[in-house]
Design an enzyme around this catalytic site. Structure first.
Site, PDB file in Angstrom:
ATOM      1  N   ASN A 211      55.781  60.752  19.560  1.00  0.00           N
ATOM      2  CA  ASN A 211      54.837  60.286  18.550  1.00  0.00           C
ATOM      3  C   ASN A 211      55.334  58.985  17.949  1.00  0.00           C
ATOM      4  OD1 ASN A 211      56.542  60.931  16.149  1.00  0.00           O
ATOM      5  ND2 ASN A 211      56.363  62.972  17.041  1.00  0.00           N
ATOM      6  N   PHE A 324      57.984  67.808   4.724  1.00  0.00           N
ATOM      7  CA  PHE A 324      57.081  66.664   4.680  1.00  0.00           C
ATOM      8  C   PHE A 324      55.766  67.104   5.320  1.00  0.00           C
ATOM      9  CE2 PHE A 324      58.716  62.380   3.524  1.00  0.00           C
ATOM     10  CZ  PHE A 324      59.891  62.812   2.929  1.00  0.00           C
TER      11      PHE A 324
HETATM   12  N1  CTP Z   1      58.209  70.677  11.364  1.00  0.00           N
HETATM   13  C1  CTP Z   1      59.302  71.316  11.946  1.00  0.00           C
HETATM   14  N2  CTP Z   1      59.208  71.821  13.208  1.00  0.00           N
HETATM   15  C2  CTP Z   1      58.078  71.695  13.924  1.00  0.00           C
HETATM   16  C3  CTP Z   1      56.952  71.041  13.355  1.00  0.00           C
HETATM   17  C4  CTP Z   1      57.049  70.526  12.071  1.00  0.00           C
HETATM   18  O1  CTP Z   1      60.350  71.419  11.306  1.00  0.00           O
HETATM   19  N3  CTP Z   1      58.034  72.176  15.155  1.00  0.00           N
HETATM   20  C5  CTP Z   1      58.304  70.176   9.979  1.00  0.00           C
HETATM   21  C6  CTP Z   1      58.188  68.688   9.796  1.00  0.00           C
HETATM   22  O2  CTP Z   1      59.466  68.070   9.843  1.00  0.00           O
HETATM   23  C7  CTP Z   1      57.572  68.569   8.410  1.00  0.00           C
HETATM   24  C8  CTP Z   1      56.719  69.815   8.292  1.00  0.00           C
HETATM   25  O3  CTP Z   1      57.210  70.721   9.276  1.00  0.00           O
HETATM   26  O4  CTP Z   1      58.555  68.626   7.394  1.00  0.00           O
HETATM   27  C9  CTP Z   1      55.260  69.598   8.479  1.00  0.00           C
HETATM   28  O5  CTP Z   1      55.033  68.883   9.645  1.00  0.00           O
HETATM   29  P1  CTP Z   1      53.555  68.420  10.046  1.00  0.00           P
HETATM   30  O6  CTP Z   1      53.600  67.757  11.378  1.00  0.00           O
HETATM   31  O7  CTP Z   1      52.917  67.715   8.897  1.00  0.00           O
HETATM   32  O8  CTP Z   1      52.816  69.782  10.143  1.00  0.00           O
HETATM   33  P2  CTP Z   1      52.806  70.915  11.185  1.00  0.00           P
HETATM   34  O9  CTP Z   1      53.503  72.094  10.610  1.00  0.00           O
HETATM   35  O10 CTP Z   1      53.301  70.444  12.515  1.00  0.00           O
HETATM   36  O11 CTP Z   1      51.256  71.256  11.228  1.00  0.00           O
HETATM   37  P3  CTP Z   1      50.019  70.316  11.749  1.00  0.00           P
HETATM   38  O12 CTP Z   1      50.567  69.503  12.885  1.00  0.00           O
HETATM   39  O13 CTP Z   1      49.001  71.291  12.136  1.00  0.00           O
HETATM   40  O14 CTP Z   1      49.587  69.484  10.572  1.00  0.00           O
END
Ligand code: CTP
Length: 417
Positions: A211, A324
């Site tokens: 990403n 976050f």
């Molecule tokens: N995060 C994590 N492990 C993952 C996915 C996300 O630790 N496999 C953490 C990110 O570092 C961030 C938080 O979860 O602190 C939220 O990440 P975000 O991408 O906003 O949300 P997701 O939980 O992935 O949900 P979505 O993609 O549906 O918004």
């Protein structure tokens, strides 16, 4: 920022053969950002000339309590107040004895008696002199008074003997000094583990899913936490950013690597900050050979990765947990849902989109707390946003008890009042 940035050090040099290493020590301390004022004893002048120290320190050397010009520029009491640290390297057996008995018979001894700053000595002498009960009693007395005794090391000595009594190498002394003068701040004593950057999920040897995260926000938070006094471990995905000073960095590639590194580093962690843009899916069957194109469409089977943040929050040794949230719409609603679902203490939400946040130097955050509170930070440069976020984390972490680990009940459906 270098680890001794803005620190003022009086380097006392006394009359031992190890004094030939002290000009190098001046350079090592200055390299880390310290200002160094050298004060020599009469004995030290038998080994190195003041002009050498003047050249490497960029300041006129002080060596005489009765020097009217020197005293007019900065009197010995003023010098004693100026220093954040008075470091004596090398410290001879005679000087240690004078220090222990509180003498004020030359400039260095006088300012050591007059200073309220931290004092460190790096002993250097023949092994028999070091082992002598008189020296050992003097050193024990200095330690009792709170002085730091750096070394000595063991090895071959200038007199041809081998044993304990060598002055530590300048680089080691400089590192120990940086640790002694480590930053003071609201996160002093806190071990903070932070993830940053994207992850890469392998498709084949030449392709991956990733990403647009640059890691800038996470690196800025790591630097701000270090500046606030925390012991920082930064688990970084593939980014091209310099490691902030004083921060320990662990490089990883995939979500699985990041999960493993976080779990390994978790014990003893007080605060976990999850800024990484972790991939939610990875190719179910990565292959070892490059996938060749064909006329037909390609289906890529994806499977879920571990949610690292949720795993940390559910861990029996749960630290204070800050997540976050990257959202393109309904930022507050989605962030609050994540706060509840992942059982976080704080969540910092930002709006992402085509030309927002990723790879940019500016950001704005909406920080939500488990008690329903909300605080907006920015917009502004990521470095300033990070500083304000770290201040908020420190305040909330202290308010929650400031310890680790903790058992925290699942947060209920919180509504902001
Ligand atoms: N995060 C994590 N492990 C993952 C996915 C996300 O630790 N496999 C953490 C990110 O570092 C961030 C938080 O979860 O602190 C939220 O990440 P975000 O991408 O906003 O949300 P997701 O939980 O992935 O949900 P979505 O993609 O549906 O918004």
């Amino acid at each position: 920022m270098a680890s001794l940035s803005g620190k003022k050090i009086v380097l006392g040099v006394t009359g031992g053969i190890a004094a030939y290493k002290s000009p190098d020590l001046v350079r090592r301390l200055r390299e880390q950002g310290a200002e160094v004022q050298v004060v020599m004893t009469a004995g030290a002048r038998q080994f190195v000339t003041p002009i050498t120290f003047q050249a490497v320190s960029g300041r006129e050397v002080r060596d005489d309590l009765w020097d009217p010009a020197g005293e007019a520029a900065m009197g010995h009491i003023e010098l004693a107040r100026w220093a954040d640290l008075v470091l004596v390297a090398p410290a001879t057996a005679d000087f240690i004895a004078r220090l222990a008995s509180g003498r004020a018979d030359d400039l260095l001894a006088t300012l050591l008696l007059a200073t309220e700053s931290r004092v460190a000595v790096a002993p250097a002498m023949n092994r028999v002199m070091w082992a002598h009960p008189a020296t050992q009693a003097n050193v024990a007395l200095l330690r009792e008074r709170g002085l730091a005794v750096l070394g000595p090391g063991a090895g071959e000595q200038a007199c041809g003997e081998t044993g304990e009594g060598r002055m530590l190498e300048p680089t080691e002394i400089a590192t120990r000094v940086a640790a002694l003068l480590g930053p003071e701040g609201p996160l002093k004593g806190c071990r903070l583990l932070i993830t940053a950057g994207p992850t890469r999920e392998r498709i084949d040897p030449v392709r991956f899913i990733s990403n647009r995260s640059s890691g800038k926000m996470g690196f800025a938070v790591a630097a701000a936490a270090r500046a606030a006094g925390a012991d920082v471990v930064l688990v970084a995905g593939p980014v091209s950013l310099a490691t902030p000073d004083g921060v320990r960095r662990v490089d990883v590639e995939s979500a699985a690597d990041m999960h493993e590194a976080v779990m390994r580093e978790l014990p003893g962690t007080h605060v976990y900050v999850s800024t990484a843009a972790v991939a939610d899916y990875r190719p179910a069957k990565p292959v070892d050979r490059k996938i060749k194109k064909t006329e037909s469409a390609l289906d890529l089977d994806l499977e879920r990765t571990v949610d690292i943040l949720a795993a940390v929050s559910a861990h029996p040794q749960r630290p204070f947990v800050v997540g976050f949230a990257a959202e393109t719409h309904d930022v507050e609603m989605h962030a609050r849902q994540k706060l509840v679902k992942k059982n976080l203490d704080l969540i910092a939400a930002n709006e992402v989109g085509d030309d927002k946040v990723f790879e940019k130097d500016d950001n704005a955050l909406m920080v939500l707390a488990r008690d329903g509170g909300r605080q907006d930070i920015g917009p502004g440069p990521k470095t300033l946003i990070a500083r304000d976020l770290v201040a908020l984390i420190a305040q909330r972490w202290r308010a929650a008890g400031g310890g680790a680990p903790r058992v925290v009940p699942q947060v209920g459906a919180v509504v902001r009042g």
